[in-house]
Design a protein around this motif. Sequence first.
Motif: not given
Length: 194
Positions: A36-61
Motif C-alpha cells: 500500500t505505501p509503495y502504490v500510494r507513492a506511485i499514485a501521488r507521483r502521477y495524480v498528486g496528493p489527496g483524494e485522487d491519490a487515494e482513489d488511484a490506490l484503491q483502483e490499483v489494488l
Amino acid sequence: MSADTAQADDVLWGQWMLQAQCGDRSAYHALLRAVTPYVRAIARRYVGPGEDAEDALQEVLLVVHRIRHTYEPGRPFKPWLATIASRRCIDLLRRRSHRQQHECGSDPDFDAATQVAGPDESLARVHVADRMRDAVGALPERQREAIRLLRLDELSLREASSQSRQSEGALKVACHRALKTLRRIVIDKGHLHD
C-alpha cells in the motif's frame, strides 16, 4: 530505502503473491498491507496528493486483485506491480482529462438545460430517460456491453477488452454500431421528441 531492502521487499512480496495464488489469505492480506505505501507513492507521483491519490490506490489494488493470477512466480514483483500502478494512474489521468474537456462552461444551452425544471420539464426528462434506457436495452448484447464499458463506465479500450474478453477492434465496432443505432432510433425517428 537501500537497494538491499528494496530487493528483500521484492522477494518477500513475490513469495506472498505466490502463496496468495495458492489460496493463502493471510499472505495476501500481508502483501496488500505491505504494498500500500509503495502504490500510494506511485499514485501521488502521477495524480498528486489527496483524494485522487487515494482513489488511484484503491483502483490499483482492485486491479491487482483481479489479475493476481497473471503474476509469474520467480519474476520480480515490484516491476510487475509498478507497471500496473503506473498504467492505472495514466488511465485515471486520461479519464480526468476527458471529463475536463467535456465539462461545460457558460454555454447558454447547457445553462438552460441545468436550471431547475418545472413539473412538465421534469416529467419530460423522465420520459426521455426511459426511452433512452429502452433503446439501449434493445441493443444486441455485445453492443450494450460496449456502450456500458466505453461510454458509461469510461474504461479505456484496453480495460474494456480485458473485462469483456472482446478484442479492442470488436469493441470499437460494437460501440460504433450501437451509437449509430441509438442515433437512428432515438433522434432520427424523433422518439425523444414524442
